[in-house]
Design a protein around this motif. Structure first.
Motif, mmCIF file in Angstrom:
data_model
loop_
_atom_site.group_PDB
_atom_site.id
_atom_site.type_symbol
_atom_site.label_atom_id
_atom_site.label_comp_id
_atom_site.label_asym_id
_atom_site.label_seq_id
_atom_site.Cartn_x
_atom_site.Cartn_y
_atom_site.Cartn_z
ATOM 1 N N SER A 86 36.241 1.537 11.291
ATOM 2 C CA SER A 86 36.436 3.149 11.572
ATOM 3 C C SER A 86 38.009 3.272 11.687
ATOM 4 O O SER A 86 38.411 4.529 11.902
ATOM 5 N N GLY A 87 38.706 2.173 11.676
ATOM 6 C CA GLY A 87 40.302 2.320 12.122
ATOM 7 C C GLY A 87 40.701 2.223 13.531
ATOM 8 O O GLY A 87 41.787 2.386 13.734
ATOM 9 N N LYS A 88 39.720 1.899 14.333
ATOM 10 C CA LYS A 88 40.049 1.851 15.676
ATOM 11 C C LYS A 88 40.789 0.483 16.023
ATOM 12 O O LYS A 88 40.163 -0.609 15.477
ATOM 13 N N VAL A 89 41.500 0.444 16.955
ATOM 14 C CA VAL A 89 42.455 -0.652 17.185
ATOM 15 C C VAL A 89 41.500 -1.735 18.045
ATOM 16 O O VAL A 89 40.808 -1.281 18.753
ATOM 17 N N VAL A 90 41.274 -3.055 17.653
ATOM 18 C CA VAL A 90 40.643 -4.031 18.285
ATOM 19 C C VAL A 90 41.332 -4.838 19.359
ATOM 20 O O VAL A 90 42.661 -5.388 18.965
ATOM 21 N N PHE A 91 41.107 -5.120 20.523
ATOM 22 C CA PHE A 91 42.001 -5.803 21.474
ATOM 23 C C PHE A 91 41.294 -7.166 21.608
ATOM 24 O O PHE A 91 40.090 -7.152 21.870
ATOM 25 N N ALA A 92 41.983 -8.063 21.852
ATOM 26 C CA ALA A 92 41.630 -9.612 22.389
ATOM 27 C C ALA A 92 42.055 -9.471 24.025
ATOM 28 O O ALA A 92 43.146 -9.234 24.340
ATOM 29 N N THR A 93 41.149 -10.144 24.907
ATOM 30 C CA THR A 93 41.092 -10.076 26.204
ATOM 31 C C THR A 93 41.270 -11.414 26.614
ATOM 32 O O THR A 93 40.487 -12.333 26.128
ATOM 33 N N GLY A 94 42.225 -11.814 27.573
ATOM 34 C CA GLY A 94 42.302 -13.134 27.818
ATOM 35 C C GLY A 94 42.915 -13.304 29.279
ATOM 36 O O GLY A 94 43.323 -12.303 29.703
ATOM 37 N N GLU A 95 42.783 -14.444 29.638
ATOM 38 C CA GLU A 95 43.317 -14.954 31.181
ATOM 39 C C GLU A 95 44.857 -15.164 31.051
ATOM 40 O O GLU A 95 45.112 -15.828 30.231
ATOM 41 N N SER A 96 45.443 -14.547 31.982
ATOM 42 C CA SER A 96 47.064 -14.524 31.923
ATOM 43 C C SER A 96 47.393 -15.602 32.792
ATOM 44 O O SER A 96 46.616 -16.599 33.224
ATOM 45 N N ILE A 97 48.843 -15.900 32.473
ATOM 46 C CA ILE A 97 49.474 -17.095 33.180
ATOM 47 C C ILE A 97 49.453 -17.106 34.682
ATOM 48 O O ILE A 97 49.307 -18.182 35.283
ATOM 49 N N ARG A 98 49.397 -15.831 35.249
ATOM 50 C CA ARG A 98 49.333 -15.387 36.642
ATOM 51 C C ARG A 98 47.946 -16.114 37.109
ATOM 52 O O ARG A 98 47.994 -16.594 38.268
ATOM 53 N N LEU A 99 47.114 -15.691 36.504
ATOM 54 C CA LEU A 99 45.432 -16.144 36.929
ATOM 55 C C LEU A 99 45.248 -17.678 36.735
ATOM 56 O O LEU A 99 44.695 -18.262 37.532
ATOM 57 N N ALA A 100 46.250 -18.290 35.710
ATOM 58 C CA ALA A 100 45.695 -19.661 35.711
ATOM 59 C C ALA A 100 46.535 -20.347 36.866
ATOM 60 O O ALA A 100 46.180 -21.397 37.444
ATOM 61 N N GLU A 101 47.803 -19.681 37.331
ATOM 62 C CA GLU A 101 48.459 -20.364 38.514
ATOM 63 C C GLU A 101 47.532 -20.314 39.880
ATOM 64 O O GLU A 101 47.477 -21.033 40.550
#
Length: 285
Positions: free
Chosen positions: A77-92
């Motif tokens: 439909s042309g809508k932007v798809v986002f990938a979500t992930g755990e950040s560096i801060r969360l890993a720390e």
């Protein structure tokens, strides 16, 4: 002579064992001590969850820095798809609260075109280790390499990403679900009025020095009044990705001619009477 010959033929050659440097000996001894300590003081999963949730919910800024989002394309439909992930801060946070974990990151290769880094995480208690490799481009789209200062920045970011990936390869994701949910609860900001949060977004966008329409096009809205909780969460994740260097500003919010397509932009301008021809016809040029 014959006896002497036999003695020579029966000589056994013994190869000396490879020498271990003093630094290697010290490192091995340190790891052995850490493993022994880990077995003596095993981790508590309940305590890990409690401490990690406490840290990610310390304030809104910390919670927001724990999750990132980056655009990965568009759906049918042309809508932007986002990938979500755990950040560096969360890993720390996860690594520090999990305990009995040894992490290390190193830059293994730097060229004018790319930077390569490796992260290693070792669970001393379970004797399980994982290694993650990250390769980041060190050149512009036209192939021109970054300057030395910029390559160092990219190298540090690659090293942190490699450490993050190694940590989450060792610490089971199933143990982090509750921690991530706690961060998302803070990010959602349900306790704050929606209009107040929209104003905060408007202030952030103004600091980016870009046309707000680029942001609206990326998250699929027509203006600030259409930004809801889902869009706010997406923008929070994008801001974290920008801070961590996972994406560039143009990748997060492509220029309008790229996001909408040149034809779509021209059609919209024509419909609004904003093309050069229409403006001349109306006496506005």
């Amino acid at each position: 002579m014959e006896n002497e010959k036999m003695e020579i033929e029966n000589v056994e050659i013994v190869q000396a064992a490879p020498k271990i440097s003093a630094i290697e000996q010290m490192e091995r001894a340190a790891i052995d001590i850490q493993i022994a300590t880990a077995h003596q003081y095993p981790r508590s999963i309940a305590e890990f969850n409690r401490r990690a949730k406490e840290l990610v919910s310390a304030d809104a800024e910390t919670a927001e820095s724990c999750i990132y989002r980056r655009p990965v394309g568009k759906d049918k439909s042309g809508k932007v798809v986002f990938a979500t992930g755990e950040s560096i801060r969360l890993a720390e946070i996860v690594a520090s609260c999990y305990g009995n974990l040894r992490v290390q990151g190193m830059i293994t290769e730097m060229t004018p075109q790319y930077v390569k880094a490796v992260g290693i995480a070792h669970d001393l208690e379970n004797n399980y280790a994982a290694k993650a490799e990250v390769v980041e481009s060190a050149a512009y789209k036209d192939g021109q390499p970054y300057d030395e200062r910029m390559r160092i920045v990219v190298a540090k970011a690659a090293q942190k990403k490699a450490i993050r990936d190694a940590i989450f390869a060792v610490v089971p994701k199933s143990l982090c679900k509750g921690i991530i949910a706690e961060a998302q609860k803070i990010i959602s900001g349900a306790e704050k009025p929606l209009e107040e949060r929209r104003q905060a977004v408007a202030q952030w966008i103004s600091k980016l020095s870009i046309d707000p329409k680029r942001v609206f096009a990326a998250i699929g809205v027509n203006g600030f009044e259409e930004i809801g909780p889902d869009e706010l969460e997406s923008l929070t994740g994008i801001r974290t990705a920008l801070k961590d260097g996972d994406i560039t500003l143009d990748e997060a919010f492509p220029p309008l001619e790229i996001a909408m397509g040149v034809k779509a932009v021209l059609d919209k301008l024509k419909k609004d009477g904003n093309t050069g021809e229409e403006r001349r016809r109306n006496g506005k040029l």
